[in-house]
Design a protein around this motif. Structure first.
Motif, mmCIF file in Angstrom:
data_model
loop_
_atom_site.group_PDB
_atom_site.id
_atom_site.type_symbol
_atom_site.label_atom_id
_atom_site.label_comp_id
_atom_site.label_asym_id
_atom_site.label_seq_id
_atom_site.Cartn_x
_atom_site.Cartn_y
_atom_site.Cartn_z
ATOM 1 N N LYS A 8 56.638 1.358 23.460
ATOM 2 C CA LYS A 8 57.608 1.387 24.567
ATOM 3 C C LYS A 8 56.920 0.883 25.920
ATOM 4 O O LYS A 8 57.709 0.244 26.872
ATOM 5 C CB LYS A 8 57.825 2.870 24.915
ATOM 6 N N GLN A 9 55.619 0.651 25.885
ATOM 7 C CA GLN A 9 54.869 -0.068 26.866
ATOM 8 C C GLN A 9 55.439 -1.400 26.905
ATOM 9 O O GLN A 9 55.657 -2.228 28.009
ATOM 10 C CB GLN A 9 53.480 0.128 26.881
ATOM 11 N N LYS A 12 59.061 -1.740 28.091
ATOM 12 C CA LYS A 12 59.006 -1.705 29.759
ATOM 13 C C LYS A 12 58.549 -3.097 30.333
ATOM 14 O O LYS A 12 59.157 -3.288 31.342
ATOM 15 C CB LYS A 12 58.027 -0.428 29.936
ATOM 16 N N ASP A 122 62.761 8.298 26.915
ATOM 17 C CA ASP A 122 61.255 8.099 27.397
ATOM 18 C C ASP A 122 61.156 6.893 28.160
ATOM 19 O O ASP A 122 60.628 6.831 29.222
ATOM 20 C CB ASP A 122 60.437 8.005 26.065
ATOM 21 N N ARG A 125 62.775 7.079 31.329
ATOM 22 C CA ARG A 125 61.851 7.976 32.506
ATOM 23 C C ARG A 125 60.703 6.982 33.058
ATOM 24 O O ARG A 125 60.277 7.325 34.060
ATOM 25 C CB ARG A 125 61.579 9.046 31.732
ATOM 26 N N SER A 126 60.366 6.017 32.119
ATOM 27 C CA SER A 126 59.176 5.132 32.573
ATOM 28 C C SER A 126 59.379 4.130 33.548
ATOM 29 O O SER A 126 58.602 3.501 34.351
ATOM 30 C CB SER A 126 58.689 4.699 31.323
ATOM 31 N N ASP A 128 61.882 2.522 37.010
ATOM 32 C CA ASP A 128 62.483 2.993 37.965
ATOM 33 C C ASP A 128 63.943 2.228 38.363
ATOM 34 O O ASP A 128 64.294 2.134 39.498
ATOM 35 C CB ASP A 128 61.709 2.963 39.449
#
Ligand code: TXA
Ligand code: MG
Length: 316
Positions: A8-9, A12, A122, A125-126, A128
């Protein structure tokens, strides 16, 4: 070539850099980018080869976020959101200026959805910003329900595909709009009509027009495989032949090589059938047949939306 993974990082970081990323949802996989960045959104249209008159859905993780994007949530919309989000439901709501016109193709409404996939929730949510995401297929082709489907077609244009396993619903979200507060379904999808009606009462359905100004993307040629697809009438059997494939509901048809047939649900479960529909169409599209016959589904539950997709995919 796209990397497929569960990081997920990584997803992102690409999104924060304005790139597009493949994301899992419970309906179908999406091709996501920062919905608040016109440049990032433009990349979606380019990668998908999608005309800019076809607006995108904005995905977020919480109903509390939605007032940042829209000026009003009519009562029936709020009831549906509270009952079914996260889930396979998209609501058309009056947009705020924060949402770029490119996202809505200049329409005064924005399509909003909270997807029901834990990995994507998730991810949302991480970061903005919300994510604009159409289905991650080239414009006009069958929607992807696995990370590999996305890689097969868009892999060379997408840096990362987040792998959340096969989509559990398998049909795009049901789209509901509100005119003077009155709910209207503009796309049949993964949330069945009777479920909606149990919460807000009778809804209008305006799904089939090829020139529907409210859903300009709903062209009749959508969701099509490359092979010619013939939607059978209820009870009708395919014309037997050598290079003939079939998509059957519960059991294979006689007279056609069983290797060229795909069964949607041996037990007759419409939810299981929906989950398998697009993957089975893709696999029939990839084998040595010239024509695919599809059996219509019973008109109940998700059967309505599946018949809609098969009708749009059919060549006659
Ligand atoms: O399940 C889904 O909805 C998936 C996942 C990724 O969330 N997304 C999806 O997006 O199916 P897409 O772009 O393939 O289909 C969105 C449909 C298009 O037919 C578009 O025309 C319609 O939503 N749409 C988007 N914004 C709209 C608006 N403001 N008014 C009317 N229709 C809209
Ligand atoms: Mg699509």
């Amino acid at each position: 070539m796209a990397q497929i993974g569960t990081d997920k990082q990584a997803a992102k970081s690409f999104l924060e850099a304005g790139k597009v990323v493949g994301i899992p949802t419970e309906t179908v996989y999406g091709l996501a980018a920062n919905a608040l960045s016109p440049d990032a959104v433009l990349t979606i249209f380019r990668v998908k080869q999608r005309p800019v008159f076809d607006p995108l859905i904005v995905h977020t993780h919480s109903l509390d976020k939605v007032p940042q994007f829209v000026t009003d949530i009519p009562e029936p919309a709020r009831k549906l959101a509270e009952a079914f989000w996260p889930g396979p439901l998209t609501l058309l709501l009056p947009k705020r200026d924060l949402i770029p016109d490119l996202v809505t193709s200049g329409l005064p409404t924005v399509a909003v959805r909270i997807p029901g996939h834990p990995m994507t929730l998730d991810l949302l949510r991480s970061i903005d910003f919300p994510l604009a995401a159409p289905s991650a297929n080239p414009f006009g082709y069958i929607s992807p329900t696995t990370a590999q489907h996305v890689a097969d077609q868009l892999g060379d244009q997408v840096p990362y595909i987040l792998d959340g396993g096969p989509s559990s619903v398998g049909l795009e979200s049901t789209i509901v709009g509100f005119e003077a507060g009155k709910p209207t379904v503009f796309r049949l999808g993964g949330m069945a009509l009777d479920q909606l009606e149990a919460v807000i009462g009778p809804v209008d359905v305006r799904n089939h027009s090829t020139s529907n100004p409210k859903a300009p993307g709903m062209l009749s040629s959508h969701y099509a495989p490359r092979k010619s697809l013939i939607l059978l009438a209820p009870g009708q059997s395919p014309q037997p032949g050598e290079r003939v494939g079939a998509l059957a509901f519960r059991e294979p048809f006689g007279g056609i090589n069983v290797n060229f047939q795909r069964i949607l649900s041996p037990t007759g479960d419409l939810n299981e059938a929906a989950k398998n529909l697009f993957a089975h169409l893709r696999s029939l599209d990839a084998i040595d047949v010239d024509v695919i016959y599809a059996e219509p589904l019973p008109n109940q539950g998700l059967g309505w939306a599946m018949n809609d997709r098969l009708r749009r995919a059919s060549t006659r």
